[in-house]
Design a protein around this motif. Structure first.
Motif, PDB file in Angstrom:
ATOM      1  N   PHE A 128       0.891  -0.865  -0.316  1.00 20.72           N
ATOM      2  CA  PHE A 128      -0.051   0.112   0.209  1.00 20.72           C
ATOM      3  C   PHE A 128       1.205   1.227   0.114  1.00 20.72           C
ATOM      4  O   PHE A 128       1.044   1.966  -0.625  1.00 20.72           O
ATOM      5  N   ASP A 168      -3.879   3.252  -4.228  1.00 18.81           N
ATOM      6  CA  ASP A 168      -4.330   1.797  -2.851  1.00 18.81           C
ATOM      7  C   ASP A 168      -5.667   1.317  -3.810  1.00 18.81           C
ATOM      8  O   ASP A 168      -6.520   0.406  -3.743  1.00 18.81           O
ATOM      9  N   GLU A 232      -5.717  -6.306  10.090  1.00 19.04           N
ATOM     10  CA  GLU A 232      -5.864  -5.160   9.820  1.00 19.04           C
ATOM     11  C   GLU A 232      -7.125  -5.311   7.663  1.00 19.04           C
ATOM     12  O   GLU A 232      -7.584  -6.060   7.852  1.00 19.04           O
ATOM     13  N   VAL A 234      -8.464  -2.002   4.514  1.00 18.80           N
ATOM     14  CA  VAL A 234      -8.727  -1.290   3.680  1.00 18.80           C
ATOM     15  C   VAL A 234      -8.379  -0.214   4.461  1.00 18.80           C
ATOM     16  O   VAL A 234      -7.857   0.340   3.662  1.00 18.80           O
ATOM     17  N   ASN A 239      -6.375   1.477  10.355  1.00 21.36           N
ATOM     18  CA  ASN A 239      -5.586   0.715  10.800  1.00 21.36           C
ATOM     19  C   ASN A 239      -5.267   1.717  11.947  1.00 21.36           C
ATOM     20  O   ASN A 239      -5.117   2.671  11.882  1.00 21.36           O
ATOM     21  N   SER A 243       1.571   0.884   6.995  1.00 16.31           N
ATOM     22  CA  SER A 243       2.087   0.113   5.928  1.00 16.31           C
ATOM     23  C   SER A 243       1.285  -2.034   6.889  1.00 16.31           C
ATOM     24  O   SER A 243       0.999  -1.308   8.073  1.00 16.31           O
ATOM     25  N   HIS A 244       0.709  -2.754   5.560  1.00 14.91           N
ATOM     26  CA  HIS A 244       0.425  -3.969   6.146  1.00 14.91           C
ATOM     27  C   HIS A 244       1.082  -4.655   6.496  1.00 14.91           C
ATOM     28  O   HIS A 244       2.701  -5.034   5.999  1.00 14.91           O
ATOM     29  N   MET A 248      -1.880 -10.396   5.357  1.00 12.81           N
ATOM     30  CA  MET A 248      -3.111  -9.439   4.667  1.00 12.81           C
ATOM     31  C   MET A 248      -3.271  -9.111   3.554  1.00 12.81           C
ATOM     32  O   MET A 248      -3.940  -9.191   2.843  1.00 12.81           O
ATOM     33  N   GLN A 249      -1.560  -9.079   2.851  1.00 16.92           N
ATOM     34  CA  GLN A 249      -1.470  -8.657   1.879  1.00 16.92           C
ATOM     35  C   GLN A 249      -1.165 -10.335   0.603  1.00 16.92           C
ATOM     36  O   GLN A 249      -1.540 -10.151  -0.711  1.00 16.92           O
ATOM     37  N   ASN A 369       0.817 -12.845  13.446  1.00 12.62           N
ATOM     38  CA  ASN A 369       1.539 -11.432  13.619  1.00 12.62           C
ATOM     39  C   ASN A 369       1.316 -11.248  15.471  1.00 12.62           C
ATOM     40  O   ASN A 369       0.628 -11.957  15.975  1.00 12.62           O
ATOM     41  N   ARG A 385       4.154  -4.035  15.538  1.00 14.68           N
ATOM     42  CA  ARG A 385       3.991  -5.800  15.007  1.00 14.68           C
ATOM     43  C   ARG A 385       5.329  -6.080  15.026  1.00 14.68           C
ATOM     44  O   ARG A 385       6.302  -5.578  14.310  1.00 14.68           O
TER      45      ARG A 385
END
Length: 458
Positions: A128, A168, A232, A234, A239, A243-244, A248-249, A369, A385
């Motif tokens: 993202f 995004d 997480e 969108v 959030n 960053s993610h 999630m991705q 996570n 995280r």
């Protein structure tokens, strides 16, 4: 420059109208000016903090503002877009009178990569905010919604439409379709052509809602909606980090199309279930249906919660047919003290015959996570995280058997109720591959990034 009559005074006494030489005329002038300023300040404050109301004497749109309603909770940004539809002369608001609400936010940011990658990409992992050293307009986001359960004692209807403009959009748009080609918003603004910093347009949610006062209430959403998998999401304001996570991705769907019902079985247990066309697909191209559901438990004190969610069904595979794709997530949240909270997440995704190089082997990816959040004040919160994620067969990122790790630390600071900044530092490394690009076009097994974004809610 024009002079307001309130400051001009009477011509006959203007020469002596100074604070050092007060007289009746001066007193009148300054009182009128002070009253006008006080009235203007009250008007602007009321417009910021509350929607306009229609008292019997409320006919002037410049002063037609009421007291702050309890639901605004002191948030000066609450309802700003909805208030654009105020009709004070008609004593109402076009949207609110019909049960609708319009809201949104703007998110923009920048990320610097220590590797200075030749391809200008922070991927894999840093998603993202994937562009290196480039200003990114991530999300210009609008939400139009109506709560179907506004009256819990009656049948009701509603719905929601989400529209996102920004970089995004390409991540949020659908990518499933015939032969794994995008459909619906997947091709809007060339969302199917990935670049480092591309401005796109997507509609991640478009659904109608029906509510029935059965038991503790049942809500049915029909259309295109976000997934219930994972922690997480969108929408940026929901959030902590810019960053993610890998999970999630690369392990989770973003959206589904279908029908999804939800209800509370008790004060502690919630249940969601329905059928969808699968992962990030608007049309049911392969005539295969997937199950999507979750069950959640929350303690009486609300300090502890546990949610299990799953999606499972047929998806297009690498051989032109369909195979089962299943992913489940477990999210546990625990409040450790008045200021400290902890979140644990585990995802596991497997897709039979997903690896074309090894037809007998399932595609599989999984990870853990962990999040720790500390509230320093009403305006500031710190977070960390720590993640481990394994691309077991290399179907997600092309490196079979590789373990990916990342540690992210950041702050959330509210400048006011409308404006929030999220600086972060992140360290990624891999065991089993060198997936990150360097400035000379080579590769490396680690990456360090520093980034921040700004979120303006309106």
């Amino acid at each position: 420059m024009a002079v307001s009559p309130a400051f001009g005074g009477d011509a006959s006494c203007a020469p002596s109208c100074t604070p050092a030489q007060p007289n009746a005329c001066c007193t009148k002038v300054y009182e009128e000016a002070g009253n006008k300023l006080a009235t203007e300040l009250e008007r602007l404050t009321a417009e910021c903090c509350a929607p306009k109301t229609c008292a019997p004497a409320c006919t002037d749109p410049n002063t037609c503002c009421g007291e702050e309603s309890s639901e605004d909770d002191g948030d000066c940004c609450s309802g700003r877009l909805t208030r654009l539809f105020d009709d004070c002369d008609g004593c109402g608001n076009f949207l609110e009178d019909n049960g609708w609400k319009l809201s949104g936010w703007l998110e923009f940011g920048i990320t610097f990569n220590g590797n200075r990658p030749q391809n200008d990409l922070n991927t894999p992992g840093v998603g993202f905010n994937q562009a290196d050293s480039q200003f990114m307009l991530n999300q210009l986001y609008f939400v139009l919604e109506k709560d179907a359960a506004a009256n819990e004692d009656c049948f009701g209807w509603g719905g929601r439409v989400d529209m996102v403009v920004g970089s995004d959009a390409a991540d949020t748009a659908v990518f499933g379709g015939p032969n794994n080609t995008p459909n619906f918003d997947g091709t809007w603004s060339e969302n199917d052509i990935a670049t480092a910093n591309q401005i796109g347009l997507a509609m991640p949610q478009l659904y109608a809602s029906l509510y029935a006062p059965i038991g503790n209430g049942v809500t049915l959403n029909i259309g295109h909606f976000y997934t219930v998998i994972g922690y997480e999401v969108v929408p940026a304001p929901d959030n902590f980090f810019y960053s993610h996570a890998y999970t999630m991705q690369y392990d989770e769907p973003f959206t589904h199309t279908g029908a999804l019902a939800s209800t509370d079985l008790s004060d502690n247990i919630s249940l969601t279930g329905g059928i969808t066309t699968g992962w990030d697909d608007f049309e049911n191209q392969n005539n295969e249906w997937s199950f999507l559901g979750s069950v959640g438990w929350t303690s009486d004190s609300e300090d502890t919660s546990l949610t299990f969610a799953i999606s499972s069904g047929g998806e297009n595979d690498a051989f032109g047919g369909t195979s089962n794709l299943t992913v489940f997530s477990i999210v546990a949240q625990q409040k450790l003290s008045d200021n400290l909270s902890y979140v644990f997440q585990h995802d596991h995704m497997f897709f039979r015959n997903g690896d074309a190089a090894d037809p007998g082997q399932d595609a599989e990816a999984y990870g853990i996570n962990q999040y720790l959040f500390y509230e320093m004040s009403d305006c500031a919160q710190a977070g960390m995280r720590v993640e481990w994620w394994r691309d077991h067969n290399g179907t997600q990122l092309g490196n079979p058997g590789t373990d990916y790790y990342e540690i992210t630390a950041g702050l959330n600071y509210k400048l006011n109720s409308c404006l929030r900044i999220r600086p972060e530092v992140r360290w990624d490394w891999a065991d089993g591959a060198d997936p990150w690009t360097t400035s000379d076009g080579g590769t490396k097994d680690s990456q360090f990034t520093v980034g921040t974004d700004v979120i303006l809610v309106f």
